[in-house]
Write a protein that holds these residues in place. Structure first.
Motif, PDB file in Angstrom:
ATOM      1  N   ALA A 297      13.163   8.237  12.776  1.00 52.72           N
ATOM      2  CA  ALA A 297      12.126   7.265  12.427  1.00 52.72           C
ATOM      3  C   ALA A 297      11.260   7.829  11.307  1.00 52.72           C
ATOM      4  N   ARG A 298      10.807   6.931  10.417  1.00 50.59           N
ATOM      5  CA  ARG A 298       9.894   7.329   9.350  1.00 50.59           C
ATOM      6  C   ARG A 298       8.470   7.026   9.823  1.00 50.59           C
ATOM      7  N   VAL A 299       7.608   8.063   9.834  1.00 50.29           N
ATOM      8  CA  VAL A 299       6.265   7.968  10.398  1.00 50.29           C
ATOM      9  C   VAL A 299       5.240   8.222   9.304  1.00 50.29           C
ATOM     10  N   VAL A 300       4.208   7.382   9.276  1.00 50.36           N
ATOM     11  CA  VAL A 300       3.110   7.566   8.329  1.00 50.36           C
ATOM     12  C   VAL A 300       2.277   8.769   8.778  1.00 50.36           C
ATOM     13  N   THR A 301       1.912   9.623   7.808  1.00 47.24           N
ATOM     14  CA  THR A 301       1.215  10.866   8.147  1.00 47.24           C
ATOM     15  C   THR A 301      -0.223  10.924   7.639  1.00 47.24           C
TER      16      THR A 301
ATOM     17  N   ARG B 296       0.837  -1.194   0.000  1.00 48.34           N
ATOM     18  CA  ARG B 296       0.000   0.000   0.000  1.00 48.34           C
ATOM     19  C   ARG B 296       0.878   1.252   0.000  1.00 48.34           C
ATOM     20  N   PRO B 297       0.607   2.186  -0.930  1.00 53.53           N
ATOM     21  CA  PRO B 297       1.385   3.434  -0.900  1.00 53.53           C
ATOM     22  C   PRO B 297       0.963   4.305   0.282  1.00 53.53           C
ATOM     23  N   VAL B 298       1.912   4.891   0.984  1.00 62.52           N
ATOM     24  CA  VAL B 298       1.627   5.749   2.135  1.00 62.52           C
ATOM     25  C   VAL B 298       2.461   7.013   2.045  1.00 62.52           C
ATOM     26  N   LEU B 299       1.930   8.068   2.684  1.00 65.02           N
ATOM     27  CA  LEU B 299       2.688   9.302   2.865  1.00 65.02           C
ATOM     28  C   LEU B 299       3.426   9.214   4.196  1.00 65.02           C
ATOM     29  N   SER B 300       4.659   9.637   4.214  1.00 60.19           N
ATOM     30  CA  SER B 300       5.446   9.509   5.436  1.00 60.19           C
ATOM     31  C   SER B 300       6.458  10.642   5.521  1.00 60.19           C
ATOM     32  N   VAL B 301       6.956  10.829   6.720  1.00 64.44           N
ATOM     33  CA  VAL B 301       8.009  11.816   6.966  1.00 64.44           C
ATOM     34  C   VAL B 301       9.045  11.191   7.890  1.00 64.44           C
ATOM     35  N   VAL B 302      10.243  11.689   7.785  1.00 64.93           N
ATOM     36  CA  VAL B 302      11.319  11.258   8.673  1.00 64.93           C
ATOM     37  C   VAL B 302      11.506  12.348   9.726  1.00 64.93           C
ATOM     38  N   VAL B 303      11.304  11.991  10.992  1.00 60.13           N
ATOM     39  CA  VAL B 303      11.425  12.983  12.064  1.00 60.13           C
ATOM     40  C   VAL B 303      12.889  13.171  12.397  1.00 60.13           C
ATOM     41  N   ASP B 304      13.303  14.414  12.340  1.00 60.41           N
ATOM     42  CA  ASP B 304      14.706  14.739  12.598  1.00 60.41           C
ATOM     43  C   ASP B 304      14.777  16.102  13.272  1.00 60.41           C
ATOM     44  N   PRO B 305      14.404  16.199  14.553  1.00 57.78           N
ATOM     45  CA  PRO B 305      14.439  17.500  15.229  1.00 57.78           C
ATOM     46  C   PRO B 305      15.859  18.016  15.352  1.00 57.78           C
ATOM     47  N   GLN B 306      16.002  19.304  15.172  1.00 59.09           N
ATOM     48  CA  GLN B 306      17.311  19.941  15.308  1.00 59.09           C
ATOM     49  C   GLN B 306      17.433  20.475  16.724  1.00 59.09           C
ATOM     50  N   SER B 307      18.139  19.775  17.532  1.00 57.12           N
ATOM     51  CA  SER B 307      18.266  20.153  18.934  1.00 57.12           C
ATOM     52  C   SER B 307      18.938  21.510  19.067  1.00 57.12           C
ATOM     53  N   GLY B 308      18.312  22.359  19.913  1.00 59.21           N
ATOM     54  CA  GLY B 308      18.923  23.645  20.195  1.00 59.21           C
ATOM     55  C   GLY B 308      18.607  24.729  19.193  1.00 59.21           C
TER      56      GLY B 308
END
Length: 359
Positions: free
Chosen positions: A335-339, A32-44
């Protein structure tokens, strides 16, 4: 008679049946095709918070007595001076009360004058041994009662005259009218708000922060405050007050920042951006569509890029704002999260994803 060769025929029939079974088997579902994003917070990273300019001192003014409004001299936005009349009540009833009490005071003074004369006569007669001591005592008691009645009448009249002044509502300080809650002809109760006045000379920025962000602020933290319509106009300020309880809906706490000599452009109600001068640790934020809520718990779908499948991961939610949700725990950076479509996925389901975005 020649024997019948049954084995080759049976083998052929078995092969045909096997081919039919293979043709009737259900093919596996495509990924199944899904939309996703990779969470990468920039600390500070530096973070700004939207807020608004409000007065530190704000007063709701109302009449001290019941009455009908016959005049309202100000509207929203008007500048007022201390002592300026804002509204007035119909004075007819209080005028009647004052005149009635003035008459009562005149009567009490006349009674006092009469008892003074009687006491004076009884004093003279007692000295000449013509009047009895009992008559003198009665005259003295009547004079004292009349004097007390005069005192009471004077107090009642002073109170009525003071309440007569309550028919006028005056500003207690210089300020600007921020709200009008009553109109001419309306009957208002004692203490009911009629006009709200704010002092524009002492202004502060008001923003809402999450508990994790407030925990990172030192006491009296310094902020840079800029106008959203013109970021070149800025001023400095420090935290003056932090609400002791979080809002029941947003789970944020209100922070009031006292401004240091703000420019005139920082008018009441202006939208500003407050940026702490200390660097706050960044947290992971996801679109609200990425959150799955089931049975009182909160989850996200994390993509296993090696197996190209999804798994449900429990997370803790922080502040919600502007269509995004802050992840307070349970999710690692990278982590890659489905949105999207999170309510129709199942654990281990095969998915197809693109490169996605970085948060």
């Amino acid at each position: 008679m020649r024997p019948v060769l049954a084995f080759p025929a049976a083998a052929t029939l078995a092969l045909l049946l096997a081919g039919c079974n293979e043709d009737s088997a259900t093919p596996p579902a495509p990924p199944r095709p899904v939309l996703s994003v990779v969470v990468d917070p920039q600390s500070g990273r530096e973070r700004g918070y939207a807020g608004v300019i409000e007065p530190r001192y704000h007063t709701d003014l109302g009449f001290r007595v019941l009455g009908r409004i016959i005049a309202r001299d100000v509207n929203v936005g008007d500048l007022v001076k201390a002592g300026q009349q804002l509204a007035a009540l119909d004075p007819q009833i209080s005028d009647f009360t004052v005149r009635s009490l003035e008459a009562s005071l005149s009567n009490a003074r006349a009674q006092l004058a009469n008892t003074d004369a009687t006491l004076q006569r009884q004093t003279t007669l007692l000295a000449q041994k013509i009047a009895s001591q009992a008559d003198f005592d009665s005259a003295q008691q009547a004079q004292q009662a009349a004097a007390a009645a005069v005192t009471q009448a004077e107090a009642n009249l002073a109170k009525a005259r003071e309440q007569h002044g309550y028919n006028r509502l005056d500003a207690d300080s210089d300020g600007v009218v921020t709200a009008v809650d009553a109109e001419v002809g309306q009957t208002v109760a004692a203490g009911q708000t009629v006009v709200s006045v704010a002092r524009p000379d002492v202004r502060e920025a008001v923003v809402d922060l999450g508990d994790d962000e407030i925990a990172a602020l030192p006491p009296g933290a310094a902020f840079k405050v800029t106008l959203q319509i013109d970021p070149s106009v800025e001023t400095a300020g420090r935290v003056r007050e932090i609400a002791p309880q979080a809002d029941a809906t947003t789970r944020t706490r209100r922070v009031r920042i006292a401004l240091d000599d703000p420019p005139a452009a920082f008018r009441l109600g202006t939208t500003v951006t407050a940026t702490p001068k200390v660097v706050l640790a960044s947290s992971i934020r996801l679109p609200a569509t990425a959150i799955l809520e089931r049975d009182g718990s909160t989850f996200v779908w994390v993509v296993d890029e090696a197996r190209k499948s999804v798994r449900r991961v429990p997370v803790r939610i922080g502040r919600r704002a502007d269509g995004t949700v802050e992840i307070a725990g349970g999710l690692d950076a990278g982590a890659r999260v489905v949105t999207a479509g999170v309510h129709s996925l199942t654990d281990g389901q095969a998915v197809r994803f693109g490169q996605g975005d970085m948060l």
